[in-house]
Motif scaffolding. Structure first.
Motif, PDB file in Angstrom:
ATOM      1  N   GLY A  50       0.857  -1.194   0.000  1.00 20.21           N
ATOM      2  CA  GLY A  50       0.000   0.000   0.000  1.00 20.21           C
ATOM      3  C   GLY A  50       0.888   1.237   0.000  1.00 20.21           C
ATOM      4  N   GLY A  51       1.493   1.502   1.161  1.00 25.96           N
ATOM      5  CA  GLY A  51       2.467   2.592   1.295  1.00 25.96           C
ATOM      6  C   GLY A  51       2.039   3.949   0.771  1.00 25.96           C
ATOM      7  N   PRO A  52       0.777   4.352   0.999  1.00 29.03           N
ATOM      8  CA  PRO A  52       0.371   5.664   0.498  1.00 29.03           C
ATOM      9  C   PRO A  52       1.028   6.757   1.320  1.00 29.03           C
ATOM     10  CG  PRO A  52      -1.335   4.822   1.940  1.00 29.03           C
ATOM     11  CD  PRO A  52      -0.294   3.726   1.807  1.00 29.03           C
ATOM     12  N   LEU A  65      16.652   9.430   7.272  1.00 28.94           N
ATOM     13  CA  LEU A  65      16.263   9.251   5.874  1.00 28.94           C
ATOM     14  C   LEU A  65      15.300   8.062   5.718  1.00 28.94           C
ATOM     15  CD1 LEU A  65      19.756   9.544   5.883  1.00 28.94           C
ATOM     16  CD2 LEU A  65      19.037  10.398   3.662  1.00 28.94           C
ATOM     17  N   TYR A  66      14.918   7.851   4.483  1.00 29.76           N
ATOM     18  CA  TYR A  66      14.016   6.745   4.133  1.00 29.76           C
ATOM     19  C   TYR A  66      14.560   5.412   4.674  1.00 29.76           C
ATOM     20  CZ  TYR A  66      10.871   4.180   0.848  1.00 29.76           C
ATOM     21  OH  TYR A  66       9.925   3.382   0.266  1.00 29.76           O
ATOM     22  N   GLY A  67      15.863   5.204   4.473  1.00 29.06           N
ATOM     23  CA  GLY A  67      16.485   3.959   4.933  1.00 29.06           C
ATOM     24  C   GLY A  67      16.506   3.842   6.455  1.00 29.06           C
ATOM     25  N   THR A  92      14.307   5.031   8.504  1.00 27.67           N
ATOM     26  CA  THR A  92      12.959   4.660   8.915  1.00 27.67           C
ATOM     27  C   THR A  92      12.696   3.183   8.646  1.00 27.67           C
ATOM     28  OG1 THR A  92      12.245   6.879   8.379  1.00 27.67           O
ATOM     29  CG2 THR A  92      10.542   5.230   8.608  1.00 27.67           C
ATOM     30  N   ASP A  93      13.136   2.713   7.485  1.00 29.47           N
ATOM     31  CA  ASP A  93      12.896   1.297   7.184  1.00 29.47           C
ATOM     32  C   ASP A  93      13.671   0.382   8.130  1.00 29.47           C
ATOM     33  OD1 ASP A  93      10.877   0.891   5.330  1.00 29.47           O
ATOM     34  OD2 ASP A  93      12.143   1.562   3.667  1.00 29.47           O
ATOM     35  N   LEU A  94      14.882   0.779   8.499  1.00 26.90           N
ATOM     36  CA  LEU A  94      15.641  -0.032   9.458  1.00 26.90           C
ATOM     37  C   LEU A  94      14.963  -0.018  10.831  1.00 26.90           C
ATOM     38  CD1 LEU A  94      19.350   0.806   8.540  1.00 26.90           C
ATOM     39  CD2 LEU A  94      18.186  -1.393   8.261  1.00 26.90           C
TER      40      LEU A  94
HETATM   41  N1  ARG Z   1       5.581   5.493   0.708  1.00 27.08           N
HETATM   42  C1  ARG Z   1       6.471   4.873  -0.230  1.00 27.08           C
HETATM   43  C2  ARG Z   1       6.212   5.436  -1.623  1.00 27.08           C
HETATM   44  O1  ARG Z   1       5.178   6.054  -1.874  1.00 27.08           O
HETATM   45  C3  ARG Z   1       6.335   3.383  -0.295  1.00 27.08           C
HETATM   46  C4  ARG Z   1       6.658   2.650   0.974  1.00 27.08           C
HETATM   47  C5  ARG Z   1       7.168   1.256   0.740  1.00 27.08           C
HETATM   48  N2  ARG Z   1       7.473   0.548   1.963  1.00 27.08           N
HETATM   49  C6  ARG Z   1       8.584   0.713   2.702  1.00 27.08           C
HETATM   50  N3  ARG Z   1       8.726   0.044   3.813  1.00 27.08           N
HETATM   51  N4  ARG Z   1       9.541   1.515   2.303  1.00 27.08           N
HETATM   52  O2  ARG Z   1       7.066   5.275  -2.476  1.00 27.08           O
END
Ligand code: ARG
Length: 588
Positions: free
Chosen positions: A121-123, A323-325, A327-329
């Protein structure tokens, strides 16, 4: 239940052994010459070298030694050394009857169920859902359902993008418009209002306006970045605005996902991971996993066997921002603590592949997850318009998901009312079901990683490899079964007899593949395999239907057997569309 192909392979393997050959040569595959046979074994060819014998001799030896057999019917050695096999008709019928009696239509559930998190999903909160998010939702939902069908414990997590710059933009714009609001008064001590200072409609206007302004106006952009920073560092008023944004958006997202038949177990997001970041970073530094590179804190993830350069995973920018990474970690830290997953499956645009490679390596290397945890990335391609470019509205704007769904439903509604098979009051509900099938099947029938063309005319057609065709086939079967039941006759307990025609046998063999296909599509995270299968199954059924008088069959026992087969085929088709995430109407 054992897969039918394995039943055949076992019988053949025993014959290989009896004839003095290794049974590993008895590999059976589905025939690539269906005009000649149903299954084939090329093991005699493979064994020729090892045994210094002509392949044809080996094939003949094996067939001669084939004694105990239940599944193998006709079998033949053909030059230069193929073994061609047809299944015994009685055995095929017995297999299908056993499927009917087994709990999950013969699916062999995992002996040791795994704990799996599907991140899909990841909205991004406050930005309207657009077609780019459609694929993640559709494919992820299917992967989740397939894994469940195989007996695993699966949690679907929406992983909201709810902590980024878009929040700062909205706060900044709101402050400009309504500076008197309590959220912006640092001296304010009271309770903030319960009611959000905007509706979803307003929010959807505020965000793009702010985003456009920030691109033009550097000062505005700075203000938005600063607001983001303050929010992320606990600013009281901004946190209250953020909560309003979340509440209003999540309610709207739920509505949208409901319409898509997509259901998440966890509504967590990037914001939930923030509390785990500081301790994680401290540990990574203290244990020497992370080091400073050009001002930023990074984890090296390059491995010796790499043929290209894999840049390090960045966990903190020089200004301290994550950063994005990161948060994912941190999300993995949390998932490990809360669920100890055996597997985490991520869905995102395939252009995020490198990001996930870096995160996965960093997570393993630093022990955030154990070595044996499966981390997989299912990257999907772009949904294009007929012009081969990313799907847009007719005016060239970004297509909103709601509008796309509405367009398809409208198209379906027209078709359904033209056909006049559905009463007026059911037409809208039917159009909704069939429309959803058109969209989902149109997407899922392609291998996820490939780009595909979203073709409204093709996807909504009742003919060809489409969702509506599959539903039409199910509806056709239902109508036959209903007619029989309307005569006051009982469908339950009917048994399938040996096939009377080639068409019937072909249908039976397709039906028998169900457990095999479901297992393979789970292993490969490949819903498109289920689509390909039900298309074949639907075609086999329709051929049988056109060749056979079913309800008009005079021989009562034969008729009953046909109906038993139809019931099974219907159940298989329904189980398959259920894991694809849509359902069939009663009529269409
Ligand atoms: N919100 C991100 C996007 O719109 C997708 C997230 C995917 N999931 C994750 N754990 N990074 O690209």
């Amino acid at each position: 239940m054992k897969k039918i192909i394995d039943c055949i392979e076992e019988e053949l393997g025993a014959a290989f052994e009896k004839a003095g050959y290794e049974k590993s040569y008895a590999k059976v595959t589905i025939s690539n010459r269906p005009d000649l046979c149903e299954y084939q074994c090329n093991g005699a060819m493979a064994g020729a070298k090892a045994y210094h014998k002509a392949p044809f001799t080996i094939a003949e030896d094996v067939i001669e030694k084939l004694q105990e057999r239940e599944y193998i019917g006709e079998i033949e050695a053909v030059k230069p050394g193929f073994i061609n096999i047809k299944i015994d008709r009685k055995a095929a019928a017995a297999y299908l009857n056993a499927m009917k009696e087994s709990e999950g239509l013969g699916i062999e559930k995992a002996a040791a169920p795994q704990m799996i998190v599907v991140d899909y999903g990841g909205p991004n909160v406050a930005k309207p859902l657009h077609v780019g998010h459609l694929r993640s939702a559709i494919i992820g939902e299917s992967v989740k359902r397939i894994a469940r069908k195989m007996g695993h414990k699966v949690l679907g997590d929406i992983h909201l993008g709810d902590w980024g710059y878009q929040m700062g933009l909205i706060i900044t714009e709101l402050k400009e418009r309504e500076p008197a609001l309590a959220y912006f008064d640092d001296a304010f001590e009271g309770e903030y209002p319960e009611e959000a200072p905007f509706t979803i409609g307003e929010l959807e206007e505020i965000y793009p306006t702010a985003s456009a302004r920030a691109k033009e106006d550097e000062g505005y952009r700075e203000a938005a970045l600063h607001a983001t920073y303050l929010l992320q560092n606990g600013h009281k008023g901004y946190t209250a605005v953020w909560k309003h944004i979340m509440k209003v958006s999540v309610a709207d997202l739920k509505k949208n996902y409901d319409n898509l038949n997509v259901e998440f177990d966890l509504w967590k997001g990037e914001s939930d991971a923030q509390s785990d970041i500081p301790a994680m970073i401290e540990r990574l530094k203290a244990e020497g996993f992370a080091h400073i590179d050009q001002g930023a804190l990074v984890i090296d993830v390059q491995e010796e066997s790499d043929t290209k350069e894999i840049p390090p995973c960045m966990v903190q920018k020089s200004d301290g921002a994550s950063l994005y990474g990161t948060t994912d970690l941190a999300t993995l830290v949390q998932r490990q603590r809360d669920y100890k997953p055996n597997k985490v499956i991520y869905l995102a645009d395939k252009r995020q592949e490198l990001h996930f490679l870096q995160v996965f390596r960093a997570a393993k290397k630093t022990g955030i997850v154990p070595e044996e945890t499966g981390l997989s990335f299912l990257g999907f391609g772009t949904m294009n318009g007929k012009d081969g470019k990313p799907f847009k509205t007719r005016e060239g704007g970004i297509m909103r998901l709601e509008n796309l769904i509405a367009d398809i439903e409208e198209e379906m509604y027209k078709k359904i009312t033209d056909n006049r098979t559905v009463e007026e009051e059911n037409a809208a509900a039917t159009a909704k079901l069939v429309g959803l099938a058109a969209i989902k099947y149109g997407d899922l029938s392609n291998q996820a990683s490939k780009d595909y063309v979203f073709d409204v005319d093709r996807f909504t057609s009742f003919e060809g490899n489409t969702g509506p065709y599959i539903l039409y086939t199910i509806v056709r079967i239902k109508s036959i079964l209903n007619k029989y039941a309307a005569e006051g006759k009982e469908l339950a307990g009917l048994r399938i007899a040996a096939a009377k025609s080639d068409g019937e046998k072909a249908l039976m063999l397709e039906a028998a593949k169900y457990n095999d296909v479901m297992a393979a599509s789970y292993e490969e995270l490949a819903p498109h395999k289920i689509c390909a299968y039900i298309y074949d199954l639907a075609n086999a059924f329709n051929r049988f239907y056109h060749e056979t008088k079913i309800l008009a069959e005079e021989e009562e026992e034969t008729k009953k057997s046909y109906l038993a087969l139809l019931l099974l085929v219907k159940e298989i088709l329904e189980a398959c569309i259920d894991v694809l995430g849509f359902e069939a109407p009663e009529r269409m």
